[in-house]
Design a protein around this motif. Structure first.
Motif: not given
Length: 240
Positions: A91-113
């Motif tokens: 995914g990173l090689e194709l051009g994605a900037d980051d990844y999050i693995t489920k299960p995740f916390s909404p707080r972590e998602v907000l921090a990454r964004i």
């Protein structure tokens, strides 16, 4: 208002992400399959795309690939239940900037964004950017590499090298700190904009791919050297 595209075929995940993003002040658009997601991303304007890998009709990998082929540089954060490193690396090689693995916390998602937004548009967040691009080194020549920051272009011996946006940003970060030994934590904080000690593997993955593209022999790198026990060093003077 900053707009986020949430792509996941699990209604519970879509609801969770949408609710928390809206509470944080974002406008949210959702899609539950890859074809709809691709169409929305190609014809809309988004601050960031949260993209699941396992999607009907068109998987997340293919969506990422097509968006980058169409020169859509909207930051993509892969959100996946898979903990397989191959998927993350691919995914990173194709051009994605980051990844999050489920299960995740909404707080972590907000921090990454927020980290992505600080990199792409410093004015979008009321914080000081972690890295300020130089104003007097738009073009840098190191050995057989020529880095043009205005055109986001890198050549080696006059031939174009195809780098992802993150690989380009990482190379510029190294070049600007030539001769300094940089820890994985420092690289993660400055290039990705956040500090998660458990995520430093993402640094190693990107450096490995960057070496494949700029080094004559990636197994014996002469530009980006590993300093065991600490991190990495960019060596340019030996190529002068």
């Amino acid at each position: 208002m900053n707009k986020i595209l949430v792509v996941d075929d699990e209604p519970a995940i879509v609801t969770l992400l949408s609710y928390n993003l809206k509470q944080a002040g974002y406008e949210v658009t959702t899609a539950t399959d890859g074809e709809v997601a691709l169409d929305l991303a190609l014809h809309g304007t988004f601050t960031c795309i949260l993209l699941d890998l396992m999607l009907p009709k068109l998987d997340g990998m293919e969506v990422t690939k097509r968006l980058r082929q169409e020169k859509i540089h909207t930051p993509i954060i892969i959100v996946t239940a898979k903990n397989d490193e191959f998927d993350k690396v691919f995914g990173l090689e194709l051009g994605a900037d980051d990844y999050i693995t489920k299960p995740f916390s909404p707080r972590e998602v907000l921090a990454r964004i927020k980290a992505v937004m600080r990199r792409v548009s410093p004015s979008a967040e009321p914080v000081t950017p972690v890295a300020t691009p130089p104003t007097n080194r738009a073009i840098t020549v190191v050995g057989n590499l020529r880095i043009d920051q205005n055109k986001y272009r890198v050549t080696r011996n006059g031939e174009n090298i195809s780098l992802t946006p993150k690989e380009f940003e990482l190379l510029v970060y190294f070049v600007e700190r030539e001769g300094r030994v940089l820890s994985r934590d420092a690289i993660l904080n400055h290039v990705w904009g956040y500090d998660y000690a458990s995520e430093t593997r993402i640094v190693d993955i990107h450096i490995s791919h960057l070496r494949e593209k700029i080094e004559l022999d990636p197994k014996e790198p002469t530009y980006i050297r590993t300093v065991r026990g600490f991190g990495y060093e960019f060596v340019g003077d030996e190529h002068a």
